[in-house]
Design a protein around this motif. Structure first.
Motif, PDB file in Angstrom:
ATOM      1  N   GLU A  34      38.789  34.134  38.090  1.00 30.77           N
ATOM      2  CA  GLU A  34      39.863  34.480  37.153  1.00 30.77           C
ATOM      3  C   GLU A  34      41.158  33.740  37.499  1.00 30.77           C
ATOM      4  O   GLU A  34      41.888  33.300  36.609  1.00 30.77           O
ATOM      5  CB  GLU A  34      40.100  35.988  37.167  1.00 30.77           C
ATOM      6  CG  GLU A  34      38.916  36.824  36.684  1.00 30.77           C
ATOM      7  CD  GLU A  34      38.566  36.557  35.232  1.00 30.77           C
ATOM      8  OE1 GLU A  34      39.408  36.008  34.485  1.00 30.77           O
ATOM      9  OE2 GLU A  34      37.425  36.882  34.843  1.00 30.77           O
ATOM     10  N   ASP A  93      39.050  45.499  35.242  1.00 31.80           N
ATOM     11  CA  ASP A  93      38.938  44.125  34.743  1.00 31.80           C
ATOM     12  C   ASP A  93      39.631  43.189  35.730  1.00 31.80           C
ATOM     13  O   ASP A  93      40.851  43.242  35.881  1.00 31.80           O
ATOM     14  CB  ASP A  93      39.593  44.024  33.365  1.00 31.80           C
ATOM     15  CG  ASP A  93      39.427  42.654  32.728  1.00 31.80           C
ATOM     16  OD1 ASP A  93      38.919  41.746  33.416  1.00 31.80           O
ATOM     17  OD2 ASP A  93      39.803  42.499  31.556  1.00 31.80           O
ATOM     18  N   ILE A 100      43.202  30.676  35.084  1.00 32.30           N
ATOM     19  CA  ILE A 100      44.594  30.647  34.609  1.00 32.30           C
ATOM     20  C   ILE A 100      45.430  29.647  35.413  1.00 32.30           C
ATOM     21  O   ILE A 100      46.649  29.607  35.264  1.00 32.30           O
ATOM     22  CB  ILE A 100      45.218  32.053  34.679  1.00 32.30           C
ATOM     23  CG1 ILE A 100      45.173  32.619  36.104  1.00 32.30           C
ATOM     24  CG2 ILE A 100      44.522  32.991  33.709  1.00 32.30           C
ATOM     25  CD1 ILE A 100      45.822  33.993  36.244  1.00 32.30           C
ATOM     26  N   GLU A 147      40.420  40.198  35.495  1.00 30.44           N
ATOM     27  CA  GLU A 147      41.390  39.301  34.832  1.00 30.44           C
ATOM     28  C   GLU A 147      42.783  39.927  34.826  1.00 30.44           C
ATOM     29  O   GLU A 147      43.789  39.227  35.027  1.00 30.44           O
ATOM     30  CB  GLU A 147      40.942  39.000  33.404  1.00 30.44           C
ATOM     31  CG  GLU A 147      41.920  38.079  32.672  1.00 30.44           C
ATOM     32  CD  GLU A 147      41.550  37.853  31.220  1.00 30.44           C
ATOM     33  OE1 GLU A 147      42.327  37.161  30.516  1.00 30.44           O
ATOM     34  OE2 GLU A 147      40.506  38.369  30.780  1.00 30.44           O
ATOM     35  N   ALA A 169      44.160  39.579  38.278  1.00 27.68           N
ATOM     36  CA  ALA A 169      44.445  38.165  38.566  1.00 27.68           C
ATOM     37  C   ALA A 169      45.744  37.715  37.905  1.00 27.68           C
ATOM     38  O   ALA A 169      46.541  36.979  38.504  1.00 27.68           O
ATOM     39  CB  ALA A 169      43.286  37.290  38.104  1.00 27.68           C
ATOM     40  N   ARG A 170      45.971  38.157  36.682  1.00 28.52           N
ATOM     41  CA  ARG A 170      47.199  37.749  35.985  1.00 28.52           C
ATOM     42  C   ARG A 170      48.437  38.335  36.665  1.00 28.52           C
ATOM     43  O   ARG A 170      49.486  37.684  36.734  1.00 28.52           O
ATOM     44  CB  ARG A 170      47.136  38.168  34.513  1.00 28.52           C
ATOM     45  CG  ARG A 170      46.137  37.351  33.702  1.00 28.52           C
ATOM     46  CD  ARG A 170      46.249  37.591  32.208  1.00 28.52           C
ATOM     47  NE  ARG A 170      45.349  36.715  31.476  1.00 28.52           N
ATOM     48  CZ  ARG A 170      45.608  35.455  31.169  1.00 28.52           C
ATOM     49  NH1 ARG A 170      46.776  34.910  31.517  1.00 28.52           N
ATOM     50  NH2 ARG A 170      44.734  34.732  30.504  1.00 28.52           N
ATOM     51  N   ASP A 209      34.732  37.000  41.819  1.00 32.76           N
ATOM     52  CA  ASP A 209      35.244  37.304  40.475  1.00 32.76           C
ATOM     53  C   ASP A 209      36.737  37.004  40.397  1.00 32.76           C
ATOM     54  O   ASP A 209      37.227  36.450  39.401  1.00 32.76           O
ATOM     55  CB  ASP A 209      35.009  38.785  40.145  1.00 32.76           C
ATOM     56  CG  ASP A 209      33.540  39.120  39.979  1.00 32.76           C
ATOM     57  OD1 ASP A 209      32.749  38.186  39.769  1.00 32.76           O
ATOM     58  OD2 ASP A 209      33.193  40.312  40.077  1.00 32.76           O
TER      59      ASP A 209
END
Length: 541
Positions: free
Chosen positions: A440, A407, A444, A409, A412-413, A436
């Motif tokens: 993401e 994933d 955020i 995301e 990215a976090r 992608d």
């Protein structure tokens, strides 16, 4: 017995005076012996036919005894549980001699069964004949075996015509017809040198019709992770560590630790249990001296004499160089130092790597890696890649996420979190799936300085040069992070005609994503320093 053709009479052979014919019970027929003790007693009733000990009776050494007791241990019903046994050690430690005696034990000894089939397997015809020749040499010197066993030397076959009717044949991987076998016991000699697993799989999958079949592999390690022998060793290591429960599999493994000094006698002993006994210490000293004086021979010495998994083809960073950079990294002390990052985004089901590097005042770098994999089929991935992903996850060295795909995301976090703490000067990225990641990060609100980094010679060659220089000069600290260390051990390079290099996934023996990300991060750091050095000149202009 030797046969000269259909219906020919037996040719009598001269008996060895050491082994006299007798009507007394055989030593392994004594009451009260365990199954393993009967096997050992049989082996010790046979003569040594060659070498410095020729003319004596074979003596099972303590290290051999431990292996035999593990393989022939029985449950409460008296049944042997082990179906696959692997004995891995360096060359010239008596593998062929042990293999020949075990084969004879299943042909005409206490492990023989009615109409059994015993096979010795090897990679070519010459090697396949070595165990057969040793068996014949023993039979020639033991009268009761001479009377029982028919030898067909031209076809490398035996038959116990005076007992169980068990047959034996020597097989080589270069012979096409091997199907239709039903082995009660087989031995594979030097599987580590085989590029293919076809013969091994043929024998292993043919044992289903037998009650207590046994396959024995006796070999040095293979040089590469993707070799059939490596798969068996890695699986056995996991069984021995308790990570996998499999009573049918046994591994006895003699290898020199990767971090040990390869030129010390204690290191040699770790891989050569017969050193100083029938394994010549003088010969190992000679080979070690040559490997020290000729670096091109070191990889071969490590593989064949230290029983280490070392590929003789060009490895980018050798184990000693990498381990010299294994000083621990204190994450808490890194805040405030220049931080550069490299990101290798993998395909949706593969390993994703993010590596941060922090430069100190002396021009050295601390490396802090992060890795991700989907969690759903982690154990299946272990079997494919032959590394302990589950343990790495449990110990915090590998991050996983629900599902079967990575994933973006989640990654990215983590990037946003780390950038908020350390403030990246640059995050070098490959174009693969970067859109992608951009989406993401934007979602955020993470303003990360992304720098495109191609995977060809133009961008990767200077990055590779920086990584190599820092590693050789021991100006890199990575804390021996196990996933990054695995990637480093797998990595190989390829060069263009001008001598520019890049990491080559096709030549490498496993995943290299972590080292790719490390090289990109160091390349970004080097580029950043060059740009800073040139910026005053630009201002002047």
């Amino acid at each position: 017995m030797g046969l000269r053709g259909p219906g020919a009479k037996a040719i009598k052979k001269p008996a060895d005076p050491l082994i006299e014919a007798t009507s007394e019970p055989h030593p392994w027929e004594a009451e009260g012996l365990s199954r393993a003790e009967r096997v050992i007693a049989f082996m010790e009733s046979l003569p040594v036919t060659s070498g410095a000990l020729a003319g004596t009776t074979f003596r099972v050494r303590p290290w051999q005894r431990r292996f035999l007791k593990a393989v022939y241990a029985t449950d409460r019903r008296g049944r042997r549980q082990v179906r696959t046994a692997v004995l891995s050690m360096a060359r010239k430690n008596g593998k062929t001699d042990v293999a020949a005696r075990l084969a004879l034990c299943h042909i005409a000894g206490p492990e023989a069964e009615e109409r059994g089939e015993v096979y010795s397997a090897a990679n070519d015809r010459f090697q396949a004949g070595r165990i057969f020749s040793e068996i014949c040499a023993i039979i020639d010197r033991v009268p009761w075996l001479t009377e029982r066993i028919s030898i067909r030397r031209h076809s490398k076959e035996l038959e116990d015509i005076g007992g169980t009717g068990t047959v034996f044949a020597a097989l080589s991987a270069d012979v096409a017809t091997k199907h239709g076998l039903s082995p009660s016991m087989w031995i594979y000699d030097e599987l580590g040198q085989s590029p293919s697993r076809d013969l091994y799989d043929t024998l292993d999958t043919a044992m289903g019709a037998r009650g207590e079949p046994l396959g024995v592999v006796i070999s040095t390690q293979a040089a590469r992770d993707d070799a059939p022998m490596s798969e068996l060793v890695d699986y056995g290591v996991r069984v021995n560590a308790g990570e996998v429960k499999d009573a049918s599999f046994h591994l006895t493994f003699y290898t020199a630790p990767a971090e040990a000094d390869p030129w010390e006698r204690a290191t040699w002993k770790a891989a050569n249990p017969a050193l100083g006994d029938f394994r010549s210490l003088e010969d190992v000293q000679r080979l070690a001296g040559q490997a020290q004086r000729m670096p091109s021979r070191e990889a071969s010495f490590r593989n064949l004499i230290l029983n280490q998994r070392v590929d003789a083809t060009q490895q980018f960073i050798t184990a000693p160089v990498w381990m010299a950079c294994g000083a621990p990294v204190d994450l808490a002390s890194l805040k405030g130092r220049p931080c550069h990052a490299g990101l290798d985004l993998a395909a949706s089901r593969d390993l994703t790597a993010l590596v941060l590097v922090f430069e100190d005042d002396d021009g050295a770098f601390d490396a802090v890696p992060f890795f991700w994999l989907p969690d759903d089929d982690l154990r299946e991935r272990e079997d494919v890649d032959r590394v302990p992903y589950v343990r790495w996850r449990d110990e915090g060295f590998l991050q996983t996420m629900p599902g079967k795909t990575t994933d973006p995301e989640v990654v990215a976090r983590k990037i946003a979190e780390l950038h908020g703490i350390f403030g990246f000067t640059a995050l070098a990225y490959d174009r693969w799936r970067i859109e992608d990641m951009r989406r993401e990060l934007a979602a955020i609100g993470a303003d990360v300085p992304l720098v495109e980094w191609g995977q060809g010679f133009k961008d990767m060659s200077p990055a590779i040069d920086v990584l190599e220089r820092l590693a050789v000069e021991a100006k890199l600290r990575h804390g021996m992070h196990p996933v990054l260390t695995w990637c480093a051990g797998n990595a190989k390079t390829t060069a263009d005609p001008a001598g520019n290099r890049k990491l080559d996934k096709r030549k490498s023996t496993g995943r290299i994503d972590g080292l790719q990300a490390l090289a990109m991060a160091l390349g970004a750091a080097n580029r950043h320093e060059v740009q800073e050095a040139w910026s005053p000149m630009v201002d002047v202009i």
